[in-house]
Scaffold this active site. Structure first.
Site, short mmCIF file in Angstrom:
data_model
loop_
_atom_site.label_atom_id
_atom_site.label_comp_id
_atom_site.label_asym_id
_atom_site.label_seq_id
_atom_site.Cartn_x
_atom_site.Cartn_y
_atom_site.Cartn_z
N THR A 1 -2.31 3.97 5.06
CA THR A 1 -0.93 3.09 4.51
C THR A 1 -0.68 2.02 5.34
O THR A 1 -0.33 0.92 5.00
CB THR A 1 0.06 4.00 4.29
OG1 THR A 1 -0.22 5.27 3.58
CG2 THR A 1 1.45 3.39 3.59
N TYR B 1 -0.07 7.86 -8.27
CA TYR B 1 0.19 7.37 -9.72
C TYR B 1 -0.26 8.47 -10.75
O TYR B 1 0.86 8.65 -11.70
CB TYR B 1 -0.28 5.78 -10.02
CG TYR B 1 0.11 5.40 -11.44
CD1 TYR B 1 1.56 4.91 -11.75
CD2 TYR B 1 -0.65 5.80 -12.80
CE1 TYR B 1 1.78 4.54 -13.08
CE2 TYR B 1 -0.24 5.02 -13.86
CZ TYR B 1 1.02 4.67 -14.21
OH TYR B 1 1.31 4.37 -15.12
N TYR C 1 -3.88 14.03 3.24
CA TYR C 1 -2.67 13.27 3.42
C TYR C 1 -1.60 13.67 2.51
O TYR C 1 -1.87 13.10 1.37
CB TYR C 1 -3.11 11.84 3.90
CG TYR C 1 -1.90 10.78 4.00
CD1 TYR C 1 -0.86 11.06 4.39
CD2 TYR C 1 -2.06 9.48 4.07
CE1 TYR C 1 0.29 10.38 4.86
CE2 TYR C 1 -1.15 8.65 4.23
CZ TYR C 1 -0.18 9.05 4.61
OH TYR C 1 0.97 8.25 4.92
N ARG D 1 5.41 8.28 -1.61
CA ARG D 1 4.49 7.54 -2.18
C ARG D 1 3.69 7.51 -3.16
O ARG D 1 3.39 6.71 -4.00
CB ARG D 1 3.81 6.82 -0.92
CG ARG D 1 4.29 5.85 0.18
CD ARG D 1 3.44 5.41 1.18
NE ARG D 1 4.01 4.34 2.35
CZ ARG D 1 4.03 3.17 2.15
NH1 ARG D 1 3.55 2.59 1.15
NH2 ARG D 1 4.65 2.49 3.08
N LYS E 1 -2.29 15.65 7.17
CA LYS E 1 -1.29 14.81 7.67
C LYS E 1 -0.03 15.23 6.72
O LYS E 1 -0.02 14.72 5.58
CB LYS E 1 -1.79 13.56 7.59
CG LYS E 1 -0.53 12.52 8.13
CD LYS E 1 -1.00 11.01 8.16
CE LYS E 1 0.06 10.06 8.33
NZ LYS E 1 -0.14 8.64 8.09
N ILE F 1 -0.06 11.45 13.29
CA ILE F 1 -0.80 10.18 13.01
C ILE F 1 0.26 9.06 12.84
O ILE F 1 0.93 9.35 11.81
CB ILE F 1 -1.53 10.32 11.61
CG1 ILE F 1 -2.77 11.21 11.99
CG2 ILE F 1 -2.35 9.32 11.05
CD1 ILE F 1 -3.65 11.72 10.90
#
Length: 294
Positions: A46, A109, A135, A140, A164, A206
């Site tokens: 990201t 999405y 992740y 997001r 993560k 991370i």
């Protein structure tokens, strides 16, 4: 065996004045990170603006990071996508380029079901042989990896070895750690929750913070892992205002501004990301100065 323990940097992608990837500066940043104790390089995540890199740029950044790092620390390639087929393509290329492991964000999405997540990650894992870190960042992507889903994948898919966790919910991370009982390496995905997640059995972070404070972030994690909980706790609390400043706008807008203050030629941001506001730039500058990073 863990891919890494400590602080891995979710490294920025520097751009030239004409908005191309600045590989010379990326090499300089990687060298500085390694010299200052960073335990792994996470490329095309990201923070690296992977969403606006072309396919060719994405592949080239991973290949460059592997070649430039030259085995000094592990290189973990961000290869997630909202398309399983595209995630497979990116992952296979990263493995062929020599990446040590993959970081795979949940499909964004689409809002996949938990069953869809299991199918997605299982299919990617069938196509590669290197370790995979899931992740989880629902703020997001719009989808959350439930603890039961993460543990099912870790127990049933050999090369899914870590997660993560950036869900922000410490209770969820605690449940995950309890269910996993050591079968899944947990990394903090939030710089303001490093010590809380380490206290639940996590083995590292991370990190966005590592871009501007690699030595500090490494030392914070290692102090905890080596048993100096009080030192680690104090470092975490002292870093909280800076962590907040680095997220005063959406990542990586503030951290790129902070790196420019340090003299790094990271360039601008790819649209639709916009430059930091003047007020927020001053907030970042003030906290960087307080932290002794300018």
């Amino acid at each position: 065996m863990a891919i890494f323990k400590g602080a891995g940097v979710a490294i920025v992608t520097p751009f030239t004045e004409d908005n191309q990837v600045n590989f010379d500066e990326l090499g300089r940043i990687i060298d500085d990170q390694i010299a200052n104790g960073t335990d792994a390089i996470i490329i095309c995540g990201t923070t690296g603006e992977s969403a606006t890199l072309s396919h060719d740029e994405h592949d080239a950044c991973i290949r460059f990071a592997v070649e430039h790092t030259a085995g000094r620390v592990p290189v973990i390639a961000g290869t997630g996508s909202n398309s399983t087929a595209e995630a497979v393509r990116l992952s296979v290329h990263a493995e062929q380029s020599g990446a040590d492991a993959l970081l795979l964000v949940t499909p964004y999405y689409n809002k996949a079901t938990q069953g869809g997540l299991i199918a997605h990650y299982s299919e990617i894992a069938r196509q590669v042989h290197i370790p995979m870190i899931m992740y989880n960042v629902p703020s997001r992507t719009g989808v959350n990896i439930e603890p039961e889903t993460a543990v099912y994948l870790a127990k049933n898919v050999e090369n899914i070895v870590g997660i993560k966790e950036a869900c922000g919910n410490i209770s969820q991370v605690a449940k995950l750690a309890a269910l996993a009982d050591g079968c899944l390496d947990i990394y903090s995905g939030n710089d303001d929750q490093i010590v809380p997640i380490l206290s639940l059995g996590g083995i590292g972070v991370i990190s966005v913070l590592s871009n501007v404070a690699p030595r500090m972030t490494h030392d914070l994690v290692m102090a905890y892992l080596e048993g100096d909980v009080e030192k680690s706790r104090k470092m975490q609390l002292d870093a909280m205002p800076l962590c907040s400043a680095l997220f005063c706008e959406v990542n990586p807008i503030p951290v790129k501004a902070a790196m420019k203050m340090q003299g790094w030629k990271v360039g601008g941001l790819r649209s639709p990301l916009s430059e930091i506001t003047d007020a927020h730039r001053e907030t970042v500058r003030a906290e960087m100065e307080k932290a002794g990073l300018l």
